[in-house]
Design a protein around this motif. Sequence first.
Motif, short mmCIF file in Angstrom:
data_model
loop_
_atom_site.label_atom_id
_atom_site.label_comp_id
_atom_site.label_asym_id
_atom_site.label_seq_id
_atom_site.Cartn_x
_atom_site.Cartn_y
_atom_site.Cartn_z
N ALA A 283 18.99 -59.56 -31.57
CA ALA A 283 19.22 -58.97 -32.24
C ALA A 283 19.57 -57.16 -32.29
CB ALA A 283 20.58 -59.44 -32.93
N ARG A 284 18.30 -57.22 -33.06
CA ARG A 284 17.54 -55.47 -33.39
C ARG A 284 17.56 -54.85 -31.99
NH1 ARG A 284 12.17 -55.82 -36.80
NH2 ARG A 284 13.83 -56.80 -38.03
N TYR A 285 16.54 -55.47 -30.78
CA TYR A 285 16.73 -54.23 -29.88
C TYR A 285 17.90 -55.46 -28.82
CZ TYR A 285 11.84 -53.84 -30.92
OH TYR A 285 10.72 -53.77 -31.69
N LEU A 286 19.12 -55.58 -29.22
CA LEU A 286 19.77 -55.58 -28.47
C LEU A 286 19.95 -56.51 -26.59
CD1 LEU A 286 21.48 -51.51 -28.88
CD2 LEU A 286 21.94 -54.20 -30.09
N LEU A 287 18.88 -57.36 -27.45
CA LEU A 287 18.56 -58.56 -25.97
C LEU A 287 19.88 -59.62 -25.87
CD1 LEU A 287 15.25 -58.42 -26.66
CD2 LEU A 287 16.35 -57.37 -24.85
N ASP A 288 20.05 -59.73 -24.65
CA ASP A 288 21.10 -61.17 -24.75
C ASP A 288 20.64 -62.57 -24.53
OD1 ASP A 288 22.95 -59.32 -24.05
OD2 ASP A 288 22.44 -59.01 -22.05
N GLU A 289 20.55 -63.29 -24.94
CA GLU A 289 19.70 -64.70 -25.27
C GLU A 289 20.86 -65.48 -23.99
OE1 GLU A 289 21.27 -68.61 -27.97
OE2 GLU A 289 22.03 -67.07 -28.85
N VAL A 290 20.04 -66.27 -23.67
CA VAL A 290 19.87 -67.28 -22.48
C VAL A 290 20.30 -68.40 -23.32
CG1 VAL A 290 19.19 -65.83 -21.11
CG2 VAL A 290 17.63 -67.97 -21.43
N SER A 291 20.58 -69.47 -22.00
CA SER A 291 21.43 -71.01 -22.37
C SER A 291 20.34 -72.12 -22.53
CB SER A 291 22.93 -71.58 -22.47
OG SER A 291 23.77 -70.87 -22.65
N VAL A 292 18.66 -72.45 -23.13
CA VAL A 292 18.11 -73.14 -22.69
C VAL A 292 16.76 -73.65 -23.33
CG1 VAL A 292 16.46 -70.97 -21.99
CG2 VAL A 292 16.16 -73.74 -21.11
N ILE A 293 16.49 -74.28 -23.80
CA ILE A 293 15.28 -74.35 -24.83
C ILE A 293 14.13 -75.14 -24.11
CG2 ILE A 293 15.01 -76.06 -26.37
CD1 ILE A 293 17.79 -76.60 -26.97
N PRO A 294 13.45 -74.43 -24.86
CA PRO A 294 12.03 -75.19 -23.76
C PRO A 294 11.37 -75.85 -24.27
CG PRO A 294 11.47 -72.99 -25.86
CD PRO A 294 12.87 -72.72 -25.58
N VAL A 295 10.39 -76.81 -22.91
CA VAL A 295 9.97 -78.19 -23.60
C VAL A 295 8.50 -77.87 -22.84
CG1 VAL A 295 12.02 -79.25 -23.93
CG2 VAL A 295 11.21 -79.39 -21.42
N PRO A 296 7.69 -78.64 -23.26
CA PRO A 296 6.50 -78.75 -22.60
C PRO A 296 6.69 -79.00 -21.32
CG PRO A 296 6.14 -80.03 -24.42
CD PRO A 296 7.73 -79.66 -24.27
N THR A 297 6.95 -79.06 -20.47
CA THR A 297 7.56 -79.53 -18.82
C THR A 297 8.10 -78.52 -18.13
OG1 THR A 297 8.88 -81.03 -19.20
CG2 THR A 297 6.94 -81.25 -18.85
#
Length: 191
Positions: free
Chosen positions: A90-104
């Motif tokens: 939010a401080r850097y005005l960045l847009d969130e994307v819809s993903v959750i990283p997993v090891p693979t």
Amino acid sequence: MTYETLQQDMQLMVEEWMTSDYLRDGELFVIGCSTSEVAGQAIGTSGSEQIAEVIFKQLNILKEKSGIQLVFQCCEHLNRALVMEREIAARYLLDEVSVIPVPTAGGSMASYAYKQMTDPVVVESIKGSAHAGMDIGETMIGMHMKHVAVPLRFKQRQIGNARLAVARTRPKLIGGSRANYEDTRLNNKCN
């Protein structure tokens, strides 16, 4: 490589960053890390959240001591998106994307970091906003760094079995030979 050796490598790296005087409170510090490379395997072949845990704990110490904000690069399966705290995005005005990283898909380091954060988000890009960073295992963090990135030659050149590259950034030099840079952040450390 043992976990004790890995922890020692990371502790030495933290000490070098702390004595470098290149880190400033609130600045973005990007980490690219192949836990496979740390273990001595080819990148993307044997990720380990146990290795990520050791690295994360030491990076958290660096964050606490310096005030930097940690940003973890995902692997190419997530187009090198980045994990960070929502407040920083939010401080850097960045847009969130819809993903959750997993090891693979994202990598073990990004996956582990996501699980440890208070309110994590993934953003597609930090638009060349990182002030400093480190690349463990040649994961190519350069795209996230501000201009002008300056490689640093720390004594600590490996984390486990992975090659370590570290960099900071400096403002662009403008004005040519008549310009005065004495009172800038460069402090005669131009490269």
